[in-house]
Scaffold this motif. Structure first.
Motif, PDB file in Angstrom:
ATOM      1  N   PHE A 158       0.850  -1.183   0.000  1.00 36.90           N
ATOM      2  CA  PHE A 158       0.000   0.000   0.000  1.00 36.90           C
ATOM      3  C   PHE A 158       0.894   1.245   0.000  1.00 36.90           C
ATOM      4  N   PHE A 159       0.313   2.377  -0.305  1.00 34.89           N
ATOM      5  CA  PHE A 159       1.046   3.633  -0.314  1.00 34.89           C
ATOM      6  C   PHE A 159       1.026   4.216   1.093  1.00 34.89           C
ATOM      7  N   ASN A 160       2.168   4.187   1.744  1.00 32.00           N
ATOM      8  CA  ASN A 160       2.270   4.674   3.123  1.00 32.00           C
ATOM      9  C   ASN A 160       2.400   6.190   3.087  1.00 32.00           C
ATOM     10  N   SER A 161       1.271   6.877   3.130  1.00 28.22           N
ATOM     11  CA  SER A 161       1.270   8.328   2.981  1.00 28.22           C
ATOM     12  C   SER A 161       1.768   9.051   4.223  1.00 28.22           C
ATOM     13  N   ILE A 170      -0.225   0.672  17.166  1.00 26.45           N
ATOM     14  CA  ILE A 170      -1.448   0.633  16.366  1.00 26.45           C
ATOM     15  C   ILE A 170      -2.568   0.034  17.217  1.00 26.45           C
ATOM     16  N   LYS A 171      -3.655   0.771  17.366  1.00 21.33           N
ATOM     17  CA  LYS A 171      -4.788   0.322  18.167  1.00 21.33           C
ATOM     18  C   LYS A 171      -5.899  -0.280  17.296  1.00 21.33           C
ATOM     19  N   ALA A 172      -6.146   0.304  16.143  1.00 17.47           N
ATOM     20  CA  ALA A 172      -7.215  -0.187  15.280  1.00 17.47           C
ATOM     21  C   ALA A 172      -6.949   0.286  13.857  1.00 17.47           C
ATOM     22  N   SER A 185      -7.393   3.665   7.384  1.00 18.74           N
ATOM     23  CA  SER A 185      -7.263   4.684   8.423  1.00 18.74           C
ATOM     24  C   SER A 185      -6.808   3.988   9.701  1.00 18.74           C
ATOM     25  N   ILE A 186      -5.595   4.322  10.164  1.00 21.10           N
ATOM     26  CA  ILE A 186      -4.982   3.633  11.289  1.00 21.10           C
ATOM     27  C   ILE A 186      -4.997   4.535  12.514  1.00 21.10           C
TER      28      ILE A 186
END
Length: 308
Positions: A158-161, A170-172, A185-186
Motif C-alpha cells: 500500500f502507499f504509506n502516505s 497501532i490500536k485499530a 485509516s490507522i
C-alpha cells in the motif's frame, strides 16, 4: 458477508421487537417453540440467545451481572454463526464484533435523534452493496514500510502516505472503499504523551472569535477574513459536473458504460472533497497558530436539519 451479518442482525431485532410489542406470545411454526417476549426484544427462542445467560447472584440474592443488551447477545452468538456457516471463519472475529457494534451505534443515533426531536437520523436500514463499504479491525493490524498486515487477509502493499512516529502503537485500523481505491485509516496511541490540560477561565486573557461567513469562509475577531474557494460551485467545477452527470444519465441503466461514467463522476467528487478537506486543515492550522489563550466558535446548525 459482513453486509449479510449486519442485515441478519437487524432483521432479528426487528422480528423480536414485533413479537414483543405487536404480536405478543405465539408459537413459531418453523421452530415449533413459543416466543417469549418477557425476556428481551431479542427473545430466548430468537436467533440471538438468552439475555440472562451466565447471570450470577451475590449472597443477598441480587443480580451481579447486568442484563445484556441486544448487541452483547448477538456478539456472543457469533461462534454459533461460524459453526452454522463455516465460511464466516475467513473473517477476523474483531471485524464481526465491530460489525454488530456498528448496528448498536445506528440504534443509539436513532433513539438519541428522537429524544432531541431531530429528524436527521432515521431508523436503521438494511444495507446493500453500494452503502456498505467499510470494516474495522480492533487489533492485529501491522505496518512495515510499504506493506500492511490485516488479519485473515495477510500482507499487502500500500502507499504509506504518513509514517507512524516512533513510540506509537497501532490500536485499530478501518478499511474503506472509495471511488479511486481502498484506504486504510490507522488509529495510533502513545501513552507517554501527557493529556492536554485546559486553562481555567480566570487565566484566559486573549480570545480569538470565529464566525462562519457567507461570501467568506470565516471571519475572525481580529478583522482577518479567510476566503472561500468554493471548490464545487466555481464555473469550471460546475461545468465538469454537468458534463459528467449528463454522461451518466444518457447511458443505459445497469450497463457497464453507465458504471464507468458513474466511476468518473465519483472520482471528480472525490477530488473536490480532497481539495476541500486539505484547505480546511490549512485554515485550522492557521487559526490555532495565532498566539491566543482561547478560540471561540459559534454553535450553529450548519447541516440545517429540522429541529422541533
Amino acid at each position: 458477508m459482513l453486509r449479510s451479518t449486519y442485515n441478519w442482525s437487524l432483521g432479528d431485532r426487528i422480528a423480536q421487537s414485533n413479537q414483543q410489542f405487536i404480536q405478543g406470545d405465539y408459537c413459531d411454526i418453523r421452530t415449533k417453540r413459543e416466543a417469549c417476549p418477557l425476556t428481551c426484544f431479542v427473545s430466548k427462542n430468537g436467533a440471538s440467545g438468552e439475555p440472562w445467560k451466565d447471570a450470577k447472584f451475590d449472597q443477598d440474592g441480587r443480580l451481579k451481572n447486568p442484563r445484556r443488551s441486544a448487541g452483547d447477545i448477538q456478539v456472543t452468538a457469533l461462534p454459533e454463526l461460524k459453526k452454522a456457516r463455516p465460511w464466516f471463519g475467513e473473517i477476523d472475529s474483531t471485524v464481526l464484533q465491530q460489525n454488530v457494534k456498528r448496528l448498536d451505534t445506528a440504534y443509539k443515533n436513532f433513539f438519541s435523534a428522537r429524544r432531541c426531536a431531530n429528524e436527521g437520523r432515521g431508523f436503521p436500514k438494511f444495507k446493500n452493496r453500494s452503502n456498505f463499504t467499510s470494516f474495522t479491525y480492533q487489533m492485529g493490524a501491522k505496518v512495515q514500510g510499504n506493506k500492511v498486515y490485516l488479519p485473515k487477509l495477510g500482507w499487502m502493499r500500500f502507499f504509506n502516505s504518513r509514517v507512524i512516529p516512533e513510540g506509537f502503537t497501532i490500536k485499530a485500523a478501518t478499511i474503506r472503499k472509495r471511488q479511486d481505491g481502498w484506504y486504510a485509516s490507522i488509529r495510533i496511541e502513545d501513552k507517554t504523551i501527557p493529556d492536554y490540560v485546559q486553562k481555567p477561565l480566570n487565566e484566559v486573557n486573549s480570545i480569538l472569535g470565529c464566525d462562519l461567513g457567507i461570501t467568506k469562509l470565516v471571519h475572525l475577531s481580529d478583522r482577518h477574513q479567510i476566503d472561500n474557494p468554493k471548490f464545487s460551485t466555481n464555473k469550471k467545477a460546475r461545468r465538469t459536473l454537468k458534463i459528467r452527470q449528463r454522461r451518466v444519465s444518457r447511458k443505459v441503466k445497469g450497463s457497464k458504460n453507465r458504471k464507468k461514467a458513474a466511476t468518473k463522476l465519483g472520482r471528480f467528487h472525490k477530488k473536490i472533497t480532497n481539495k476541500r478537506v486539505a484547505y480546511q486543515w490549512d485554515i485550522a492550522n492557521l487559526i490555532v497558530s495565532r498566539k491566543v489563550d482561547a478560540i471561540a466558535l459559534e454553535d450553529l446548525n450548519v447541516s440545517g436539519s429540522a429541529i422541533r
